[in-house]
Scaffold this motif. Structure first.
Motif: not given
Length: 240
Positions: A120-131, A133-136, A210-215
């Motif tokens: 869950d921590a790993w996936n959370d970090l993936k989502l955070e970084l992709e979010s 990136r997209l927010a920027k 966002i699909d975290i599996n594609n990050i």
């Protein structure tokens, strides 16, 4: 989830922040836990969150012994300066992730009752970084809103003696300064608001979630590969 429902969820979240002090976002469902003394700071290899058992409730603040134990675990992980704690265990979108970073994030999920806090921590970090990136990319800026919310929370704490005393007690237990706390508060609230605004933007513009599996990500440390895959947690369960 509809936009109106997300707005309601978001409003409730920030109302709750005013009365929930550090890590309450993650820990307000927990009543009792069993902790062995943390050895992360001693060994530099692991925290004792794998040995943590949860019984859920509504009130962490009323459990002084539990709060002290959680604070000790947090301090042992956060203050560890060993090479083992600082080692890079993988990358997400070319960002290096350290063992300490994973332990702190996994601790939060374990306190929520996660079956696999490392995954869950790993996936959370993936989502955070992709979010982020997209927010920027889509020019989603939440700085002024987060700063306004933080000012309101600070004012609420200063005006309520009970909250002020709880705040001072909690940061001491967690080995934090006021600056440390507010930096963490800002980070957690910025993260939540970015993800909320981004989710809203993607839905309105029919861009897809966002699909975290594609990050892009890669785990390079065998210990943490086992933890993320649930092997370490399985061993813990068998030992008990």
């Amino acid at each position: 989830m509809s936009i109106s429902k997300r707005k309601k969820r978001y409003s409730i979240y920030f109302i709750g922040i005013i009365i929930v002090i550090i890590f309450g976002i993650y820990m307000n469902n927990m009543q009792q836990s069993f902790f062995n003394e943390s050895n992360f700071a001693k060994s530099g290899s692991d925290s004792d969150i794998k040995q943590l058992k949860n019984v859920f409730s509504e009130d962490l603040e009323g459990n002084e012994q539990l709060d002290l134990q959680v604070g000790n675990i947090y301090k042992n992980i956060n203050q560890d300066k060993s090479a083992r704690a600082k080692r890079v265990i993988g990358t997400i979108q070319n960002k290096k992730v350290t063992a300490k970073e994973m332990e702190l994030r996994a601790l939060r999920f374990q306190l929520k009752g996660s079956d696999n806090p490392y995954l869950d921590a790993w996936n959370d970090l993936k989502l955070e970084l992709e979010s982020n990136r997209l927010a920027k990319k889509y020019k989603i800026d939440v700085k002024s809103d987060v700063e306004e919310n933080m000012a309101n929370v600070k004012e609420g704490i200063e005006q309520e003696e009970t909250l002020k005393e709880a705040f001072e007690r909690r940061i001491k237990r967690y080995g934090m300064t006021e600056e440390d706390y507010w930096n963490l508060w800002y980070f957690l609230n910025e993260k939540t608001l970015i993800q909320y605004r981004l989710e809203e933007y993607l839905e309105e513009n029919k861009l897809g979630a966002i699909d975290i599996n594609n990050i892009p990500n890669k785990i390079t440390d065998k210990e943490y590969e086992d933890k993320i895959n649930g092997i370490e947690m399985s061993k813990k369960g068998e030992a008990q």
